[in-house]
Design an enzyme around this catalytic site. Structure first.
Site, mmCIF file in Angstrom:
data_model
loop_
_atom_site.group_PDB
_atom_site.id
_atom_site.type_symbol
_atom_site.label_atom_id
_atom_site.label_comp_id
_atom_site.label_asym_id
_atom_site.label_seq_id
_atom_site.Cartn_x
_atom_site.Cartn_y
_atom_site.Cartn_z
ATOM 1 N N CYS A 151 -29.299 6.282 -3.457
ATOM 2 C CA CYS A 151 -29.635 5.719 -2.028
ATOM 3 C C CYS A 151 -30.031 7.147 -1.122
ATOM 4 O O CYS A 151 -29.484 8.190 -1.488
ATOM 5 C CB CYS A 151 -27.993 5.653 -1.473
ATOM 6 S SG CYS A 151 -27.862 5.584 0.484
ATOM 7 N N CYS A 175 -27.701 8.291 1.243
ATOM 8 C CA CYS A 175 -26.545 9.178 0.915
ATOM 9 C C CYS A 175 -27.061 10.533 0.448
ATOM 10 O O CYS A 175 -26.287 11.769 0.548
ATOM 11 C CB CYS A 175 -26.096 8.299 -0.406
ATOM 12 S SG CYS A 175 -25.357 6.860 -0.171
#
Length: 661
Positions: A234, A237
């Site tokens: 991600c 993230c």
């Protein structure tokens, strides 16, 4: 069959008595709802098998006379004492199976993955009293089926109701779980005096959590944790990772910080209903709340510090006045109580704190001076103070204050300041379903910013006063009309009219809610410029009146100029916008297609049949239009200056000529 004692042998002999004795016993038992041990019988007819749904469930643990005391020696055990030949036992068996399966497979809450038997020292078992009658007799079993509760080997409770449904048995199990919880809290309190609890986050880092560690450190404890759920692939993230690592260092010895890799712990993330990455959850006392703010280092630390300091604090009138004088308390909740308050009241209050993190503090007080100042004459009472203006939660009885969902919904409706800052986290709450007076301000010009915010706040306070006065006047008019009808009916001695007049409800007409807010025109420069065409660096502070539901906004006052941060101009413009026939033209934040859809949507809400007819007519019209177009193409020509032609729409005033408001 084996006989553990003379008592068991006696039971077996009794089980072989005549059918006549058995029928008598069954008749006596049916009156009481139990099967009496001394009158058990056998019957040539076997009872019907349990429900098919229960057959598919795992069997309940079968205890024996040899291992019974050893098994129940630790923790809580709920044991069903039964006989395989008892009709009532056979009848309740499928229900008991479902109850046991529910507590062994269902998570404690939708938020947490651990089941009840994993989260608490709770166990279930069955004991056959026909085979192990001496063990049943030792614990006072006098009829079948019988449910006993054992705590660390000692009998502490019994299920005594004759109605053995899923609901009644589940309620009995819930009662034992509540007892386990209360004992857990009592032990925590007792241990807190001689020994200090473990320091949170001793190493100053974000701790990686797998399912086992998550259950041990979070699910089964009351400790506070801020946890990030992420996936290695991600991008968001990865961008947040440095800030999260710094957060761990910043909150050393203050708050536990953790992280869960959802690629490795898919089942845990599924149980917690993680739908996007990264997701940040704050856990405390078995509850959780999602953090939905910005993900910068400063924002995360600010939230974490508020979470640590989120408990309900006792406050006096003098201390509260000091906070008001300080000027940085825009919203605060206060719970007034007296000597009649019980532990359930404070437990219900503690549950609310988790959802208030980052919104408003909550205090409790029994100071008579504070009660007198805010005119509190009945307890308990919950109050919110916004910019110095108090309002109250309407509770008819003390137990209404423990209605978690209702109280929380009320808090959510009032926890924003009177003029909050519009952010990504609160934008939907502020903008949707409301008319919003939005101040687009420039923080870089400190003096102008302070003055503009003050004018906006003064306008909001004045508008709220006007609305309250209008509602009071309308309510008085309706009450006077009701009283007049009642007096006229009494003069005519018309009982039906008197009854109708008394039953007339005083319903004040609901008006469109108006909210006030401000937005940082520098930080949100692109959104402000593309949506409203405002550039605060060049234009200065501006006021926009926005109707998000209809995608409309007003940016000019009654005189045709821009709306500046002046309370008189704001209120005059707002009054015109809210009138039935506003003189100020509205502009749109949507495209032509969106406007048609919104028009159709608003029309269908008030006139559904008319909307359906219009929709069918439109479809038929499009069908005929398309059919004619196909025929024209088949004829071998097309219009160069029509809408479908090369020149269509490119002339002055066409769709491409500019935005039409």
């Amino acid at each position: 069959m084996r006989f553990g004692s003379p008592y068991s042998l006696l039971l077996a002999v009794l089980a072989g008595q005549s059918v006549f004795s058995g029928v008598l016993a069954a008749g006596q038992a049916d009156k009481a709802g139990d099967t009496v041990v001394a009158d058990i019988h056998t019957d040539s007819k076997t009872p019907e098998s349990p429900a098919k749904a229960a057959d598919a469930l795992p069997e309940v643990l079968q205890l024996t006379g040899g291992n019974f005391k050893e098994k129940i020696a630790k923790g809580y055990w709920i044991v069903k004492h039964h006989s395989p030949q008892c009709p009532h036992c056979l009848a309740v068996a499928p229900t008991w199976k479902k109850v046991v399966n529910h507590y062994t497979t269902t998570p404690v809450s939708p938020d947490l993955g651990a089941t009840y038997t994993q989260a608490y020292p709770l166990n279930f078992g069955d004991l056959d009293c026909l085979a192990y009658g001496d063990t049943c007799a030792e614990f006072g079993v006098v009829s079948w089926p019988w449910f006993n509760v054992f705590k660390d080997g000692k009998k502490v409770d019994s299920f005594e109701k004759t109605e053995r449904t899923f609901e009644t048995l589940s309620a009995f199990v819930d009662k034992q779980i509540d007892e386990i919880k209360s004992n857990k809290v009592d032990k925590t309190k007792k241990k807190a005096v001689p020994a200090v609890t473990t320091t949170p986050n001793p190493t100053g880092e974000s701790l990686p959590l797998d399912t086992e560690r998550f259950t041990k450190l979070i699910t089964t404890t009351r400790d506070a944790w801020l946890v990030k759920f992420y996936a290695p692939w991600c991008g968001h993230c990865q961008a947040m990772a440095p800030a999260w690592a710094e957060l761990g260092k910043e909150m050393k010895a203050e708050l536990n910080i953790g992280e869960v890799n959802c690629e490795a712990e898919k089942r845990l993330c599924k149980d917690l209903k993680i739908k996007g990455y990264p997701t940040i959850l704050y856990f405390q006392n078995g509850e959780r709340v999602e953090y939905d703010g910005l993900r910068g280092m400063g924002d995360l630390v600010s939230y974490a510090r508020k979470a640590v300091d989120s408990g309900v604090k006792e406050i006096t009138d003098e201390e509260f006045k000091a906070l008001e004088k300080k000027g940085d308390m825009e919203v605060a909740f206060v719970y007034f109580y007296d000597h009649a308050a019980v532990s359930e009241d404070f437990s219900a209050l503690d549950r609310l704190t988790l959802n208030l993190i980052g919104h408003a503090p909550i205090y409790k007080t029994k100071d008579p001076l504070m009660s007198t100042r805010f005119r509190i004459f009945a307890w308990p009472k919950l109050m919110v103070v916004r910019e110095g203006k108090p309002s109250y939660y309407n509770a008819l009885a003390p137990h209404d204050m423990r209605d978690y969902g209702r109280v929380l919904n009320w808090m959510k409706s009032v926890w924003l300041p009177i003029v909050p800052e519009l952010t990504a986290a609160n934008s939907h709450q502020i903008m949707n379903n409301h008319i919003v007076v939005l101040g687009i301000l420039n923080r870089e010009k400190a003096d102008d910013f302070t003055l503009a915010k003050k004018e906006l706040k003064e306008a909001a306070m004045e508008f709220m006063t006007q609305r309250a006065e209008e509602e009071t006047a309308e309510r008085k008019r309706l009450r006077d009309a009701k009283q007049l009808r009642l007096e006229e009916a009494e003069d005519r001695n018309d009982d039906r009219a008197i009854k109708a007049a008394k039953n007339t409800r005083i319903d004040v007409s609901r008006k469109k809610e108006v909210h006030f807010a401000w937005v940082d025109g520098i930080f949100w420069e692109r959104w402000v410029r593309t949506t409203y065409g405002v550039n605060v660096k060049e234009d200065g502070a501006r006021i926009i009146i926005n109707d998000e539901d209809h995608k409309l906004y007003w940016d000019t006052n009654t005189e045709g100029g821009a709306i500046t941060p002046s309370r008189s101009r704001i209120l005059a413009t707002l009054g015109d916008v809210l009138s039935k026939s506003p003189s100020i033209p509205a502009k749109s934040t949507s495209s032509s297609i969106e406007r048609v859809f919104l028009w159709f949507k608003s029309g269908s809400n008030g006139h559904p049949w008319a909307a359906i007819i219009f929709f069918l007519v439109a479809i038929l019209g499009l069908a005929f239009w398309g059919r004619g177009k196909i025929r024209r193409k088949a004829a071998g020509y097309f219009r160069l200056d029509g809408k479908e032609g090369i020149l269509g729409g490119l002339g002055v005033g066409g769709p491409a000529g500019g935005k039409v408001d």
